[in-house]
Design a protein around this motif. Structure first.
Motif, PDB file in Angstrom:
ATOM      1  N   LYS A 225       0.851  -1.178   0.000  1.00  0.00           N
ATOM      2  CA  LYS A 225       0.000   0.000   0.000  1.00  0.00           C
ATOM      3  C   LYS A 225       0.896   1.241   0.000  1.00  0.00           C
ATOM      4  CE  LYS A 225      -3.640   2.434   2.541  1.00  0.00           C
ATOM      5  NZ  LYS A 225      -4.492   2.455   3.765  1.00  0.00           N
ATOM      6  N   ASN A 226       0.771   2.019  -1.078  1.00  0.00           N
ATOM      7  CA  ASN A 226       1.537   3.255  -1.187  1.00  0.00           C
ATOM      8  C   ASN A 226       3.030   2.996  -0.910  1.00  0.00           C
ATOM      9  OD1 ASN A 226       2.043   5.971  -1.587  1.00  0.00           O
ATOM     10  ND2 ASN A 226       1.640   6.521   0.545  1.00  0.00           N
ATOM     11  N   VAL A 227       3.588   2.047  -1.679  1.00  0.00           N
ATOM     12  CA  VAL A 227       5.014   1.727  -1.538  1.00  0.00           C
ATOM     13  C   VAL A 227       5.769   2.387  -2.690  1.00  0.00           C
ATOM     14  CG1 VAL A 227       6.729  -0.106  -1.408  1.00  0.00           C
ATOM     15  CG2 VAL A 227       4.454  -0.463  -0.439  1.00  0.00           C
ATOM     16  N   PRO A 228       6.315   3.590  -2.478  1.00  0.00           N
ATOM     17  CA  PRO A 228       7.006   4.272  -3.578  1.00  0.00           C
ATOM     18  C   PRO A 228       8.400   3.695  -3.803  1.00  0.00           C
ATOM     19  CG  PRO A 228       7.069   5.613  -1.594  1.00  0.00           C
ATOM     20  CD  PRO A 228       6.293   4.373  -1.242  1.00  0.00           C
ATOM     21  N   ALA A 229       8.785   3.634  -5.064  1.00  0.00           N
ATOM     22  CA  ALA A 229      10.127   3.166  -5.415  1.00  0.00           C
ATOM     23  C   ALA A 229      10.697   4.089  -6.476  1.00  0.00           C
ATOM     24  CB  ALA A 229      10.089   1.727  -5.920  1.00  0.00           C
ATOM     25  N   GLU A 230      11.921   4.533  -6.262  1.00  0.00           N
ATOM     26  CA  GLU A 230      12.581   5.429  -7.209  1.00  0.00           C
ATOM     27  C   GLU A 230      13.877   4.784  -7.708  1.00  0.00           C
ATOM     28  OE1 GLU A 230      13.275   9.112  -5.265  1.00  0.00           O
ATOM     29  OE2 GLU A 230      11.146   9.604  -5.018  1.00  0.00           O
ATOM     30  N   PHE A 231      14.000   4.678  -9.017  1.00  0.00           N
ATOM     31  CA  PHE A 231      15.215   4.167  -9.642  1.00  0.00           C
ATOM     32  C   PHE A 231      15.862   5.333 -10.394  1.00  0.00           C
ATOM     33  CE2 PHE A 231      12.492   0.568  -9.018  1.00  0.00           C
ATOM     34  CZ  PHE A 231      13.339  -0.494  -8.726  1.00  0.00           C
ATOM     35  N   THR A 232      16.951   5.859  -9.854  1.00  0.00           N
ATOM     36  CA  THR A 232      17.632   7.002 -10.461  1.00  0.00           C
ATOM     37  C   THR A 232      19.066   6.611 -10.787  1.00  0.00           C
ATOM     38  OG1 THR A 232      16.309   8.466  -9.065  1.00  0.00           O
ATOM     39  CG2 THR A 232      18.217   9.437 -10.170  1.00  0.00           C
TER      40      THR A 232
END
Length: 608
Positions: A225-232
């Protein structure tokens, strides 16, 4: 069958039946000159004594080596263990792991409330770094994990995250400079962050400048639930990295994933998204500058956001590769409700099969004029933004006595191994069509590091030769001799740089000696490949000049090494994105390119 191996590793010891004695006889038969035999090459010959050689040859003939793998690897000096099983430990306090290596963590941070665990300079510079994180931070609340400079400069790096962050609420996981400059990264994220709630994950500078590895994300964020993931900056400047996302964000609520500068300036990346955000609700996925400036590569999206609700997916500046790659979308968004998919300035060469057409918009998509400009812009951008180690490539004019130049890191980072005797190597399968047999022999589990190491070597060896190239992979010194003789004749000499002194520092060029009078000639260069036994990729190189160079200390002007450098006069068949043109500028066919022969690599020429 009872098998007995002699203790220790014997040299020739006067016994004419050892593997090394047989090799020396073969050398005398094939090489016509009487120059001293190269000790650096003979040292790589099989250490098997007469008894062990006979026993292993019989086992290989009977296809029974698998049952005696431990004895085979130890007596033949092979490297057969790519997958370690580190011991597990359970901790309850905050931890700061600096200069720590090769450990397993099970139930670490389980049910923790708050706190920070930091992994800094973890397993840096190791040959075979490995880490196992199982059920790490499970059911924790506001717990943070930081992985900074993890496994830097490793050779074969293995990382396994199973059940990581399961049921975690709040907190975050940050991966910064994770596995940079690694030769063969192999990372597995299995049921990572499942059933989590707002446990943010950030991947920045992840596996940058790596070579030929794989990363898999299975059931990542499932039921979250609302698990943000950022790949930069993920996989930037990497070579042939494969990423697989299976059931990523499946059945999740408000999944928010951002892929920015993913695979930038990389070579032939392969990304497979299967059942990504399947059945999810209100997921948001953004692909910005994804695979921008890369050389070819391909992405596959299968059942992406299928049967989802209110999903929003945006592709901006996606797939603008330096050379055109391939993208396949199958059942993309099919059966979804109130979903929005936008493609803005998306690259060429795509395939859409049975996708949900409602809610999909294309803006400046595969328009030849704009993409041509974008590619040209990217092409010029590569030479500015892509990093190449200083000194790795240089012009022939630099090889002038008194010049000061930077020498790259020429150290061999491969595990120590020996060749097999040809009589044994010839009985082992060596083909991608027989990969399963090789996995059985070397006890390689499915999707293990060992499997990928074997498969990668076979793929490179089976690659079609480039224009003007003749190539062969060799697993014995005898095979290497045969290949060199077939190209250059029997009057040949093999050379390598003497030591690694001067690596990664400024050096002065001393006396320069051109091989064969400094004339344009042919050579056979052999480069080491990662494999259980010593394996070399050898190829004939037309139109080169080869030099022996005294390498001096800049301050004392004293000789500290004798290097071998090769200059490629004809670069017309090279790719525009080759690192040489990134470092030196120019384009294929317009300049010559030189480089040093690194430790344990070698080049053959006709004798002077």
């Amino acid at each position: 069958m009872q098998v007995c191996f002699a203790e220790g590793k014997s040299s020739t010891g006067g016994n004419p039946f050892t593997a090394k004695a047989s090799l020396i006889r073969y050398w005398n038969k094939q090489i016509s000159n009487k120059l001293p035999k190269p000790s650096f090459l003979l040292s790589k010959a099989s250490p098997l004594n007469a008894v062990d050689s006979a026993v292993l040859t019989k086992l290989a003939t009977q296809n029974a080596l698998s049952s005696h793998l431990s004895s085979f690897c130890s007596s033949a000096n092979l490297f057969c263990v790519f997958d370690s099983s580190p011991t597990s430990e359970k901790q309850v306090k905050d931890a700061n792991f600096a200069f720590y290596s090769n450990r397993g963590f099970a139930n670490y941070g389980d049910s923790r409330i708050g706190g920070v665990d930091s992994f800094k300079n973890y397993s840096d510079g190791l040959n075979m770094p490995s880490g196992s994180f199982r059920r790490y931070s499970g059911d924790s609340t506001d717990h943070h994990e930081e992985f900074t400079s993890y496994a830097r400069d490793g050779n074969v790096a293995t990382g396994s995250f199973a059940g990581y962050g399961s049921g975690a609420t709040g907190g975050s996981g940050e991966f910064t400079n994770y596995d940079p400059l690694v030769n063969v990264p192999h990372l597995e994220f299995t049921t990572y962050d499942p059933n989590g709630n707002n446990h943010k994950l950030t991947f920045a500078a992840y596996t940058d400048d790596t070579n030929s590895g794989t990363e898999s994300f299975t059931s990542y964020g499932k039921n979250g639930k609302n698990v943000p993931a950022e790949f930069t900056s993920y996989g930037d400047n990497s070579n042939i990295i494969g990423s697989t996302f299976t059931a990523y964000g499946q059945l999740a609520n408000s999944q928010n994933d951002s892929f920015k500068a993913y695979g930038h300036s990389s070579n032939n990346p392969h990304n497979n998204f299967k059942s990504y955000s399947l059945g999810g609700n209100a997921a948001t996925d953004t692909f910005s500058n994804y695979r921008d400036g890369a050389n070819v590569g391909d992405d596959s999206f299968q059942s992406y956001a299928r049967s989802s609700n209110s999903a929003e997916v945006n592709f901006a500046n996606y797939g603008r590769t330096f050379n055109v790659g391939n993208d396949t979308f199958k059942e993309y968004g099919k059966g979804s409700t109130d979903s929005s998919v936008g493609f803005k300035i998306y690259g060429l060469n795509y395939t859409f099969k049975d996708y949900e057409r409602k809610g999909v918009t294309f803006s400046q998509y595969s328009r030849a004029s704009s993409n041509t400009t974008a590619t040209a812009t990217t092409a010029s951008g590569i030479s500015v933004n892509r990093w190449v180690e200083p000194g790795k490539f240089f012009r022939e004019s630099m090889l002038k006595e008194g010049n000061v130049m930077v020498m790259p890191d020429i150290r061999d980072r491969m595990p120590e191994r020996s060749f097999l005797p040809r009589v044994i190597a010839s009985k082992l399968p060596f083909s991608s069509s027989r990969l399963q047999e090789l996995k059985d022999i070397f006890h390689a589990r499915d999707n293990s590091t060992m499997e990928h190491v074997i498969a990668n070597a076979l793929e490179e060896c089976e690659r079609a030769p480039s224009r003007g190239e003749t190539k062969r992979c060799v697993g014995s010194v005898e095979d290497m001799i045969d290949f060199a003789v077939s190209v250059l004749g029997h009057d040949v000499v093999v050379r390598t740089t003497e030591t690694t002194r001067g690596s990664k520092q400024r050096v002065m060029v001393g006396e320069v000696r051109g091989i064969n009078g400094g004339k344009v000639t042919r050579s056979v260069s052999c480069h080491q490949s990662l494999y259980p036994y010593l394996l070399y990729y050898c190829h004939s190189v037309p139109k080169v000049r080869v030099y022996e160079v005294d390498i001096l200390d800049v301050e004392r002007k004293e000789k500290m090494n004798k290097g071998v450098a090769i200059c490629h006069i004809d670069t017309s068949a090279w790719s525009q994105s080759h690192g040489a043109f990134v470092a030196l500028g120019s384009s294929p066919g317009l300049i010559e390119v030189c480089h040093w022969i690194f430790e344990n690599d070698m080049t053959w020429t006709t004798s002077d």
